[in-house]
Design a protein around this motif. Structure first.
Motif, mmCIF file in Angstrom:
data_model
loop_
_atom_site.group_PDB
_atom_site.id
_atom_site.type_symbol
_atom_site.label_atom_id
_atom_site.label_comp_id
_atom_site.label_asym_id
_atom_site.label_seq_id
_atom_site.Cartn_x
_atom_site.Cartn_y
_atom_site.Cartn_z
ATOM 1 N N VAL A 211 0.869 -1.176 0.000
ATOM 2 C CA VAL A 211 0.000 0.000 0.000
ATOM 3 C C VAL A 211 0.903 1.222 0.000
ATOM 4 O O VAL A 211 1.930 1.228 0.685
ATOM 5 N N TYR A 212 0.546 2.238 -0.785
ATOM 6 C CA TYR A 212 1.406 3.411 -0.954
ATOM 7 C C TYR A 212 0.695 4.671 -0.474
ATOM 8 O O TYR A 212 -0.421 4.960 -0.921
ATOM 9 N N GLY A 213 1.365 5.374 0.436
ATOM 10 C CA GLY A 213 0.825 6.655 0.878
ATOM 11 C C GLY A 213 -0.319 6.536 1.880
ATOM 12 O O GLY A 213 -0.924 7.531 2.253
ATOM 13 N N ARG A 290 11.387 -2.921 -1.271
ATOM 14 C CA ARG A 290 10.732 -3.341 -2.518
ATOM 15 C C ARG A 290 9.374 -2.631 -2.678
ATOM 16 O O ARG A 290 8.981 -2.256 -3.780
ATOM 17 N N ARG A 291 8.717 -2.456 -1.554
ATOM 18 C CA ARG A 291 7.447 -1.706 -1.605
ATOM 19 C C ARG A 291 7.719 -0.294 -2.132
ATOM 20 O O ARG A 291 6.976 0.222 -2.965
ATOM 21 N N GLU A 292 8.804 0.303 -1.653
ATOM 22 C CA GLU A 292 9.169 1.644 -2.102
ATOM 23 C C GLU A 292 9.472 1.628 -3.616
ATOM 24 O O GLU A 292 9.085 2.553 -4.343
ATOM 25 N N ALA A 293 10.111 0.566 -4.076
ATOM 26 C CA ALA A 293 10.395 0.459 -5.519
ATOM 27 C C ALA A 293 9.081 0.393 -6.300
ATOM 28 O O ALA A 293 8.929 1.043 -7.343
ATOM 29 N N PHE A 294 8.119 -0.353 -5.788
ATOM 30 C CA PHE A 294 6.810 -0.433 -6.478
ATOM 31 C C PHE A 294 6.144 0.939 -6.491
ATOM 32 O O PHE A 294 5.538 1.328 -7.483
ATOM 33 N N ARG A 295 6.271 1.671 -5.374
ATOM 34 C CA ARG A 295 5.647 3.000 -5.335
ATOM 35 C C ARG A 295 6.257 3.908 -6.409
ATOM 36 O O ARG A 295 5.559 4.602 -7.133
#
Ligand SMILES: Cc1ncc(COP(=O)(O)O)c(C=O)c1O
Length: 386
Positions: A211-213, A290-295
């Protein structure tokens, strides 16, 4: 002998994207470069500490069956994960380790669905869900959803579509294919709706870590009389290890256990030992990066697609998908996807894999590819659409 295929198989639909994948593989084998934007799994390999734990388990001979509900230490570790990351106290006894979210969903369908029971779910949605409901003798009630409800069910839609034979509601947040979330207030309202109707509620949270943001929330923190599904596949990057879990109401665990003993015997043992490492703080740091990379990828590809003319009315804040209206480029998204693949080397998924509602005008982009490849994909798209 003339064995016959069971009638129920008529209702089980194939994944169209698999045909597209096969075609993409054939083109690639023939030397054509393909940018993959159709694949529903992280491109990153499983994080090293997980692999090392899996290898160690194999060398230590940990290759026998575990209890059908999974290793006690893993159930406890998942319970700790809920405590540490969501501040909710879930007894490990309510957590059942399963063969992916897929195994969890089968077990839940098995203990809940009677012949003819209707289950409300969003269209577009994850294509296996209606197939599973049918396999267990139920009837999926596909509710058309659009950008106005974040492509999700809500209280109002449940009220409008609840009818004779309706027995339950099936949600997924973040959603596949739309990447959209159910706001907490709506989730709470739908829990109340289901309670008021003595209905069951299944919440598929397989993309919950991605989840982003927003702060990732779990329905398991809001109610203990619902079925919550999660998995080591996506956020934890372990698709091929086939491991997930479910959180069940206390009174259902024994029934789920009985069914698991019969269908799966046990979830895969080396994968369970590996998954213990997936929940360690140092490994969680890898998952977070990796989540940050997806964001970052989402933040690159979303405006790029909009600029190319795809209509994406709301920002998807989870998973790794963008569900885009491709109506401007034609009214047949299957033909559109085939053209992009054959003529321009871009693989995407046509909307028909996710339901019927406006499916011919939608496609799904998966940003499970490097930023560099996404840039290349956007360049190719620009050339194709020009
Ligand atoms: C919404 C949703 N649920 C469940 C699954 C099944 O995942 P797995 O069995 O790998 O945990 C998927 C896989 O793509 C999915 O998108």
């Amino acid at each position: 002998m003339a064995p016959k295929i069971a009638a129920r198989m008529e209702n089980v639909q194939p994944f169209h994207v698999m045909e597209l994948l096969a075609r993409a593989a054939a083109l690639q084998a023939g030397g054509k470069s393909i940018i993959h934007l159709e694949i529903g799994e992280p491109d990153f390999p499983t994080a090293r500490p997980i692999v090392q734990a899996g290898v160690k388990a194999l060398h230590a001979g940990l290759t026998h069956y575990t209890p059908a509900t999974g290793l006690t230490i893993l159930r406890e570790a998942v319970a700790r994960f809920y405590q540490d990351h969501h501040g909710c106290n879930i007894p490990p006894e309510r957590i059942v380790i399963t063969t992916g979210a897929s195994g969890a969903l089968q077990l839940i369908c098995g203990v809940l669905i009677n012949f003819g029971d209707r289950v409300l779910m969003a269209d577009p949605g994850y294509p296996c869900n209606p197939n599973l409901v049918r396999l267990f003798g139920g009837e999926p009630m596909l509710v058309q959803v659009g950008a106005d409800t974040y492509y999700q069910l809500n209280s109002k839609l449940i009220r409008e579509h609840w009818g004779e034979g309706s027995k339950g509601v099936w949600l997924a947040t973040p959603s596949n294919p739309t990447g959209t979330l159910i706001p907490e207030s709506e989730l709470r309202a739908m829990i109340e709706d289901c309670r008021a109707r003595d209905a069951f509620l299944i919440v598929d949270e397989i993309y919950q870590g991605l989840v982003y943001g927003h702060k990732a929330i779990t329905a398991a923190a809001l109610a203990d009389d619902i079925f919550v599904v999660n998995s080591f596949s996506k956020y934890f990057g372990m698709t091929g290890w086939r491991l997930g879990w479910l959180v069940a109401p206390e009174g259902f665990v024994r029934e789920i256990e009985k069914l698991a003993q019969n269908i799966f015997l046990a979830p895969p043992t080396p994968a369970q030992h590996a998954a213990l490492a997936a929940l360690e703080p140092a490994t969680l740091e890898i998952h977070e990066s990796r989540r940050e990379a997806f964001r970052q990828r989402r933040d690159f590809i979303l405006p790029a697609l909009r600029e190319l003319g795809f209509d994406i009315p709301i920002q998807p804040d989870g998973a790794f998908y963008i569900y885009a209206n491709s109506g401007r480029f034609g009214q047949d998204s299957v033909a559109f996807a085939a053209r992009l693949l054959n003529d321009h080397g871009i693989a995407i998924t046509p909307g028909i894999d996710f339901g019927n509602y406006k499916a011919e005008k939608h496609v799904r982009f998966a940003y499970t590819n490097s930023l560099q490849n996404l840039e290349q994909g956007v360049k190719r798209l620009r050339r194709a659409l020009d």
